[in-house]
Design a protein around this motif. Structure first.
Motif, PDB file in Angstrom:
ATOM      1  N   TYR A  21     -62.131  12.165  47.753  1.00 30.90           N
ATOM      2  CA  TYR A  21     -63.376  12.864  48.060  1.00 30.90           C
ATOM      3  C   TYR A  21     -64.587  12.006  47.710  1.00 30.90           C
ATOM      4  O   TYR A  21     -65.549  11.918  48.478  1.00 30.90           O
ATOM      5  CB  TYR A  21     -63.422  14.185  47.314  1.00 30.90           C
ATOM      6  N   ARG A  22     -64.546  11.344  46.562  1.00 28.30           N
ATOM      7  CA  ARG A  22     -65.657  10.469  46.151  1.00 28.30           C
ATOM      8  C   ARG A  22     -65.811   9.300  47.110  1.00 28.30           C
ATOM      9  O   ARG A  22     -66.922   8.921  47.459  1.00 28.30           O
ATOM     10  CB  ARG A  22     -65.443   9.949  44.730  1.00 28.30           C
ATOM     11  N   LEU A  23     -64.702   8.726  47.551  1.00 35.51           N
ATOM     12  CA  LEU A  23     -64.779   7.625  48.519  1.00 35.51           C
ATOM     13  C   LEU A  23     -65.328   8.112  49.853  1.00 35.51           C
ATOM     14  O   LEU A  23     -66.107   7.408  50.506  1.00 35.51           O
ATOM     15  CB  LEU A  23     -63.401   6.982  48.697  1.00 35.51           C
ATOM     16  N   PHE A  24     -64.953   9.318  50.264  1.00 42.57           N
ATOM     17  CA  PHE A  24     -65.484   9.895  51.492  1.00 42.57           C
ATOM     18  C   PHE A  24     -66.996  10.095  51.389  1.00 42.57           C
ATOM     19  O   PHE A  24     -67.745   9.771  52.318  1.00 42.57           O
ATOM     20  CB  PHE A  24     -64.778  11.219  51.783  1.00 42.57           C
ATOM     21  N   LEU A  25     -67.464  10.623  50.246  1.00 45.28           N
ATOM     22  CA  LEU A  25     -68.897  10.801  50.060  1.00 45.28           C
ATOM     23  C   LEU A  25     -69.629   9.471  50.049  1.00 45.28           C
ATOM     24  O   LEU A  25     -70.725   9.354  50.620  1.00 45.28           O
ATOM     25  CB  LEU A  25     -69.182  11.542  48.754  1.00 45.28           C
ATOM     26  N   LEU A  26     -69.066   8.459  49.425  1.00 40.31           N
ATOM     27  CA  LEU A  26     -69.682   7.133  49.414  1.00 40.31           C
ATOM     28  C   LEU A  26     -69.775   6.571  50.819  1.00 40.31           C
ATOM     29  O   LEU A  26     -70.809   6.026  51.219  1.00 40.31           O
ATOM     30  CB  LEU A  26     -68.887   6.187  48.513  1.00 40.31           C
ATOM     31  N   TYR A  27     -68.724   6.726  51.601  1.00 41.49           N
ATOM     32  CA  TYR A  27     -68.738   6.267  52.992  1.00 41.49           C
ATOM     33  C   TYR A  27     -69.830   6.981  53.782  1.00 41.49           C
ATOM     34  O   TYR A  27     -70.594   6.358  54.521  1.00 41.49           O
ATOM     35  CB  TYR A  27     -67.363   6.515  53.622  1.00 41.49           C
ATOM     36  N   ARG A  28     -69.916   8.307  53.630  1.00 39.55           N
ATOM     37  CA  ARG A  28     -70.931   9.076  54.357  1.00 39.55           C
ATOM     38  C   ARG A  28     -72.333   8.676  53.923  1.00 39.55           C
ATOM     39  O   ARG A  28     -73.244   8.588  54.734  1.00 39.55           O
ATOM     40  CB  ARG A  28     -70.759  10.577  54.115  1.00 39.55           C
ATOM     41  N   TYR A  29     -72.542   8.434  52.628  1.00 42.34           N
ATOM     42  CA  TYR A  29     -73.863   8.074  52.121  1.00 42.34           C
ATOM     43  C   TYR A  29     -74.276   6.692  52.628  1.00 42.34           C
ATOM     44  O   TYR A  29     -75.449   6.474  52.937  1.00 42.34           O
ATOM     45  CB  TYR A  29     -73.885   8.110  50.598  1.00 42.34           C
ATOM     46  N   LEU A  30     -73.340   5.780  52.728  1.00 43.04           N
ATOM     47  CA  LEU A  30     -73.679   4.430  53.177  1.00 43.04           C
ATOM     48  C   LEU A  30     -73.857   4.341  54.685  1.00 43.04           C
ATOM     49  O   LEU A  30     -74.687   3.571  55.172  1.00 43.04           O
ATOM     50  CB  LEU A  30     -72.600   3.442  52.723  1.00 43.04           C
ATOM     51  N   ASN A  31     -73.109   5.128  55.460  1.00 42.56           N
ATOM     52  CA  ASN A  31     -73.146   4.999  56.916  1.00 42.56           C
ATOM     53  C   ASN A  31     -74.062   6.003  57.604  1.00 42.56           C
ATOM     54  O   ASN A  31     -74.668   5.679  58.625  1.00 42.56           O
ATOM     55  CB  ASN A  31     -71.733   5.107  57.481  1.00 42.56           C
ATOM     56  N   CYS A  32     -74.150   7.216  57.115  1.00 39.73           N
ATOM     57  CA  CYS A  32     -75.074   8.203  57.703  1.00 39.73           C
ATOM     58  C   CYS A  32     -75.675   9.017  56.559  1.00 39.73           C
ATOM     59  O   CYS A  32     -75.248  10.140  56.305  1.00 39.73           O
ATOM     60  CB  CYS A  32     -74.403   9.090  58.735  1.00 39.73           C
TER      61      CYS A  32
END
Length: 60
Positions: A21-32
């Motif tokens: 979940y944390r990696l998913f949030l990091l991905y979302r924060y960096l890309n959109c």
């Protein structure tokens, strides 16, 4: 299954799900970033600062 066997399965599964979940949030924060709460708040802060800087001081 005993309590110890349950713990051997459930604890790592919980940790992996939190990490995922944390990696998913990091991905979302960096890309959109505007689709996350953090990005939305940063956008609002930038808009507020621009609005404050555009206000002219009152003439005395």
């Amino acid at each position: 299954m005993t309590l110890e066997e349950d713990d051997m399965v459930l604890v790592p599964a919980g940790l992996l799900s939190m990490l995922g979940y944390r990696l998913f949030l990091l991905y979302r924060y960096l890309n959109c970033p505007h689709t996350t709460v953090i990005g939305f708040q940063n956008h609002d802060k930038e808009a507020w600062v621009e609005g404050v800087l555009q206000v002219k001081p009152p003439k005395v």
